[in-house]
Scaffold this motif. Structure first.
Motif: not given
Lengths: 467, 427
Positions: A364-377
């Motif tokens: 999950v950490e990798e996934m968050i780190a890969s987001v430039k601008h977005g949202y965790m829903l």
């Protein structure tokens, strides 16, 4: 423990089947007895009532040479079979002019099987006083987190299902339980009122209570954070879905479209996509009462078909749908154990059970780190299917903003996901190894026919229109 | 079920009790396309019992089902179990309703005039009569013909019952346009069966799905006046506002509105007046009593934008000190407004006629959702549009909304057919 009531009616049901089979090419009887309690303790109220799932009754299903006919009734008495048989015949006889215009059908197969299934509770179901004491403690724990919590809610529900299915060649019975503990906090500041909740389900009451207790601080913290929530600026964003929202996508956006009674009615676009790509190659999706253990894990369905684990999407390719027995017969396929009724008073339809995407290997950490601008829903609010046109309407209770790979602390609520289902599924670029199936749901077919379902899966990274 | 009433009367630990009985007979017909797949009939009875146990200043309650198969001993055991549970489920004391003068209304409509099997055949024929449009079909149709007999009995002498007949239909009109197929969901309910009216409603639904099939993508307009013109969505829009005035919301401090508050202060919309009624012609949720046996009377909760009174269950009304709690109301009625089609056509608007499920959320001050069919009026003509969502400020909409002169009736609603909201985001 298996229902004494159903046990006591078993021979009468067998006898009725023997009588009716002389007249009809297919006959079966489903008897169901579901009992249990739901107990809630809130800041303002304590309540005890029967489970929402409660039911007790029978439905006889017949093939009359033209259509299927059903009659639902409350009880059966060995001494009253003459009268009941007459009533069934009378109530399921419709004008010929109506039935002559029928769908081509036949008698369903009736493979021999005699079997009992049983899943015992792990541990002890608390008595009403014990449950109220445990819930009161949870309620106090929520209440003490912050003075802005105006209402704390703690609820426990359990139900025990007994069912028997009798046809000339089949004699099945099953008994199993499911339970859950839910906590919720309602927060208020000025004229802003917001709420958040957490649920744990399973077959072990002590484990459910323990799990929700651990999550109370985080659950209330989010309820308070929601007081400052802002509306989202509509647009297309990178998203990371928590397992609850992953499940919402699996269930609402895609799952309804592979219910094969929708194929029979020419209502599902997915029929044209069998064997074709519908999602990113990272996607594998299952449904089935035997696919995982959750609230829809029965042993046989309401058509007397044993539970399955159906592989729906493999490597992004649509493999098959799920079906009840009458739909499968019309399509020339095997039923998948998905014939379910809201109760014996209602018709069986193809229904989902436990529906989920399988995990892969991202963190999950990798996934968050890969987001430039977005949202965790997070947290399912509601959703609505559109199997014919594959439009998405999924409502998430809130989203947490991510910028340059980090949470900004900004929270938006509510968040409506929209768009075209394959576009969303094709955009899935990361799938987590974390995995959760949440057994708290009730699903309708359209706007009725409520049955318990679970859904979930891993965290997904995708791209979607939010509003 | 005399055994049940005897057991309730003789148990010394029960301070009060209530029994709800629901006898139901149904006749059901399931079509796939134009052909019958399944026929069904049901005849069932449910008994739901609530017992009340007093402990000091507190009252506990437990609600449970009793089934027709149960004998005296089993009922007594079940009651004991629930007396035990109720003695721990303690709340602030409240009374249950006293009997009131009550005369059951005659069931409305004509569904009892013939045997159900004959009536349902005629209903099926009336539906299929409209199913003749080229490229259109009804993918599936379900017809439910129901007789409900509801009874409420309690230990204070409430002893009321009434019978209703209703027909509920769900049909899925489908249309093929340039090889692409689209569908809509069309619910219809009534207690007065008029074959011509039913055929006309189905024909109208087919014309709506044809428009959805031919609809173009909604042009990018940013914000625009939006007309909500879908009876279920209109009903929900009003119900969410009124529901904030529920006794329970006030008792649990989760209400947003206070009595005497002008919800439309500073606004220039049509005045909002909401009244709950028991029986409304054509609204199948009509009921002369609520689940506690309270005889329902009309109650105005919002008058010209100003909140006038609360409503709700006897228990929470009692907690708030209401002398005569209203009971849980059956049908919401909203006063029509001043707007007609002529006035609307003066400027561009977006008329939304099919939502996938409108969201009406006062807590988050939001209404909106995905729209499956709308009509965009560009100043000259209405163009069918699809593939968009709307998003609006709920509280601002209450102040500025205009309501149609024309009325419509839905299951639990009678009031303006449509709502015009001047400023709504479209995306």
């Amino acid at each position: 423990m298996y229902s004494e009531f159903l046990s006591s009616r078993h021979d009468a049901c067998k006898a009725l089947v023997e009588r009716l089979k002389k007249r009809y090419p297919y006959v079966s009887i489903l008897g169901k007895h579901v009992s249990g309690k739901q107990i809630a303790v809130t800041t303002f109220n304590t309540s005890v009532s029967d489970t929402m799932e409660r039911q007790c009754g029978f439905v006889v299903k017949l093939y009359n040479g033209k259509t299927y006919a059903e009659y639902s009734f409350s009880d059966i008495d060995e001494n009253g079979l003459d009268e009941l048989e007459k009533e069934i015949i009378a109530k399921t006889t419709f004008p010929d002019a109506l039935l002559d215009n029928h769908v081509p059908l036949a008698a369903m197969p009736d493979e021999p099987l005699v079997k009992s299934f049983f899943r015992p509770v792990e541990g002890k179901i608390p008595t009403s006083d014990e449950a109220i004491a445990s819930l009161s403690a949870l309620k106090d724990e929520i209440q003490k987190q912050d003075e802005r919590i105006i209402q704390a809610i703690a609820a426990f529900s359990y139900y025990e299902t007994s069912a028997m299915f009798i046809s000339p060649n089949r004699d099945l019975d099953q008994n199993y339980t499911w339970m859950g503990v839910m906590v919720a906090a309602v927060a208020r500041e000025g004229n802003e009122v917001r709420q958040n909740r957490y649920f744990a389900g399973g077959n072990n009451p002590a484990a459910c209570f323990e799990q929700v207790k651990k999550h109370i601080p985080e659950m209330t913290e989010i309820a308070l954070a929601l007081l400052k929530a802002e509306p989202i600026e509509p647009g297309v964003y990178d998203i990371i879905t928590e397992p609850s929202i992953t499940g919402l996508i699996a269930h609402e956006a895609f799952g309804h479209g592979v219910e094969m009674d929708m194929f029979v009615k020419n209502r599902a676009k997915s029929r044209e996509y069998l064997g074709k790509p519908v999602a990113s190659p990272l996607v594998e999706m299952h449904d089935g009462a035997a696919a995982t253990y959750s609230c829809a894990s029965y042993f046989f369905d309401d058509d007397g078909v044993l539970a399955h684990d159906t592989l729906i999407i493999k490597d992004g390719i649509l493999q098959t749908g799920i079906s009840d027995a009458v739909s499968a017969m019309q399509l020339g396929t095997e039923p998948t154990g998905n014939g379910r009724r809201e109760s014996t008073k209602r018709k069986a339809y193809t229904r989902m059970t436990n529906t989920f995407f399988v995990p892969r290997d991202s963190s999950v950490e990798e996934m968050i780190a890969s987001v430039k601008h977005g949202y965790m829903l997070s947290q399912t609010d509601n959703g609505m299917e559109d199997p014919k046109n594959w439009n998405i309407q999924c409502v998430c209770s809130y989203g947490r903003e991510i910028k340059d790979g980090k949470f900004t602390g900004r929270i938006v609520a509510p968040v409506v996901m929209s768009g075209y289902v394959p576009d969303l599924l094709m955009s899935i670029s990361m799938v987590s190894k974390d995995f959760e199936v949440i057994g708290a749901g009730h699903c309708g077919k359209g706007y009725k026919e409520w049955v318990t379902v679970s859904d979930g899966g891993p965290y997904l990274k995708a791209r979607c229109k939010l509003g | 079920m005399e055994a049940l009433y005897n057991a309730l009367r003789k148990n010394p630990n029960i301070a009060a009790w209530k029994v709800n009985v629901n006898h139901r007979e149904t006749c059901e017909l399931f079509y796939v396309q134009k052909k019958v797949e399944t026929v069904r009939a049901t005849e069932t009875v449910d008994y739901t019992v609530t017992i009340y146990v007093d402990k000091g200043e507190a009252r506990g309650q437990s609600t449970f089902a009793v089934y027709p198969y149960m004998g005296e001993k089993e009922i007594e055991r079940l009651i004991e179990e629930n007396v035990f549970a109720a003695s721990f489920a303690l709340n602030k004391f409240y009374e249950i309703p006293e009997p009131e003068p009550f005369e059951a209304p005659k069931p409305s409509g004509n569904l009892a005039d013939k045997p159900f099997a004959e009536t349902i055949k005629e209903i099926g024929e009336a539906i299929m009569k409209a199913n003749v449009v080229p490229n259109a079909s009804l993918s599936a149709t379900e017809i439910f013909l129901n007789k409900n007999q509801k009874e409420v009995h309690n230990s204070k002498g409430v002893d009321v019952s009434f019978v209703t007949y209703e027909c509920k239909i769900e049909t899925i009109p489908n249309y093929v346009h340039e090889k692409e197929e689209v569908e809509i969901y069309q619910p219809i309910s009534f207690s007065l069966f008029n074959p011509e009216e039913l055929t006309a409603k189905i024909a109208e639904a087919i014309s709506v799905v044809k428009d959805r099939a031919e609809a173009i993508k909604m042009p990018d307009v940013g914000s625009i006046p939006v007309i909500i013109d879908d009876e279920e969505s209109v009903a929900q829009f009003f119900y969410t506002i009124a529901d904030d005035l529920n006794y329970q919301a006030a008792y649990t401090h989760s209400n947003l509105f206070e009595i005497g508050q002008n919800l439309q202060e500073g606004g220039d919309g049509d005045p909002l007046t909401i009244e709950f009624k028991s029986i409304v012609d054509g609204a199948i949720n009509s009921s002369p009593i609520d689940g506690d046996g309270v005889v329902l009377k009309p109650v105005t909760v919002i008058d010209a934008g100003v909140t006038k009174s609360r409503f709700g269950s006897y228990r929470f009304g009692y907690y708030l000190g209401e002398k005569h709690p209203t009971g849980q109301p059956a049908v919401l009625t909203a006063a029509p407004g001043t707007l007609d089609e002529k006035e609307i056509a003066k400027a561009p608007y977006l008329r939304c006629v099919r939502f996938s499920g409108i969201q009406t959320d006062l807590e988050n001050n939001f209404f909106g959702g995905e729209v499956r069919l709308g009509y965009y009026f560009d100043g000259k003509k209405e163009i069918p549009v699809t593939g968009f969502s709307i998003q609006g400020d709920y509280k601002a909409a209450i102040k500025s909304m205009r309501l149609s002169k024309k009325k419509s009736t839905y299951d639990f609603y009678q009031g303006p057919k449509f709502i015009y909201i001047p400023d709504v985001k479209v995306h």
